[in-house]
Design an enzyme around this catalytic site. Sequence first.
Site, mmCIF file in Angstrom:
data_model
loop_
_atom_site.group_PDB
_atom_site.id
_atom_site.type_symbol
_atom_site.label_atom_id
_atom_site.label_comp_id
_atom_site.label_asym_id
_atom_site.label_seq_id
_atom_site.Cartn_x
_atom_site.Cartn_y
_atom_site.Cartn_z
ATOM 1 N N TYR A 8 -2.537 8.869 13.319
ATOM 2 C CA TYR A 8 -3.154 7.611 12.880
ATOM 3 C C TYR A 8 -4.614 7.832 12.502
ATOM 4 O O TYR A 8 -5.056 7.445 11.417
ATOM 5 C CB TYR A 8 -3.038 6.554 13.976
ATOM 6 C CG TYR A 8 -3.893 5.335 13.721
ATOM 7 C CD1 TYR A 8 -3.556 4.424 12.730
ATOM 8 C CD2 TYR A 8 -5.053 5.103 14.471
ATOM 9 C CE1 TYR A 8 -4.354 3.313 12.477
ATOM 10 C CE2 TYR A 8 -5.839 3.993 14.229
ATOM 11 C CZ TYR A 8 -5.492 3.100 13.235
ATOM 12 O OH TYR A 8 -6.277 2.004 12.982
ATOM 13 N N LEU A 67 0.811 -1.216 0.000
ATOM 14 C CA LEU A 67 0.000 0.000 0.000
ATOM 15 C C LEU A 67 0.845 1.266 0.000
ATOM 16 O O LEU A 67 0.365 2.331 -0.380
ATOM 17 C CB LEU A 67 -0.936 0.007 1.213
ATOM 18 C CG LEU A 67 -2.099 -0.984 1.184
ATOM 19 C CD1 LEU A 67 -2.992 -0.780 2.410
ATOM 20 C CD2 LEU A 67 -2.924 -0.840 -0.082
#
Length: 301
Positions: free
Chosen positions: A125, A37
């Site tokens: 995050y 990714l």
Amino acid sequence: MRIIVVGKEGQVARALAERARAHGAQAVLVGRPKLDLADPSGIEDALIETGGDVIVNAAAYTAVDQAESDPELAEAINGIGAGVVAGAATAMNVPVIHLSTDYVFDGTADRPYREDDPVSPLGAYGASKLLGEEAVAAEAENHVILRTAWVYSPFGKNFVKTMLRLAADREELGVVADQYGSPTSALDIADGIFAVGRNLLEKPEDRSLRGLFHMTGTGSASWAEFATEIFTLSARFGGPSAKVRSIATADYPTPAKRPANSRLDCSKLKQAHGVVLPPWRSSLEPCVKRLIEEARKEVAR
């Protein structure tokens, strides 16, 4: 049903592989080095080559504290990479199911969060996962985004395994008691994903099945309550146990701030897909039992 799972080592990816047969499905896990990714250039080709009926993006940058010092990598994997996966699903004309998190919220609400509540990540995050949600929605009309929380399983790194490991050496553990959420088994998440995927394939014109949903174990607890239940079950099965000492978040500082309230309202998922995950305590018991038995076998080798 053949599901392409982006990710090979994560808790949900491994749970999907384990639960596939029970659902009469096939789960093909694709990860590094074939699909990374962080490197968008090869994502679409890898997915097209693998082929399947549904794509599930179960891969993510999940090092919450480390993301504070490496936000660019978290954004590349959780944001940009997620969007590329969704774009590939569109090119392949298949639905995409994307996993997100409670960390898109700041945790200040006094009730479980609904899908339409304002988002406000506390750290890098959560911000990267929110970026991923936006990218998936933009790149694939035929999408489902599943926000979950407090994931545990017999696989990888998680709170249950950490508590059992620490209890083997300590009589007492300080555990945060002022953060609340819903412990969620990755195996239950996998079961839910198979149900959602089948619905998407069987009802391609039903718009109510697409979009953003919350999916966690039923019920809630503090981390301290979660730990207490882990040790109660572990002791029952002859495993390690420790006394839990409740502490405040302020007593256990971390680089990234955690939401004080991670509870998610999952009623939309029930209404649209008929999916309700089991009570967290009932799912925790077989997980703890399995971990104790596996540890015992490992010692006997």
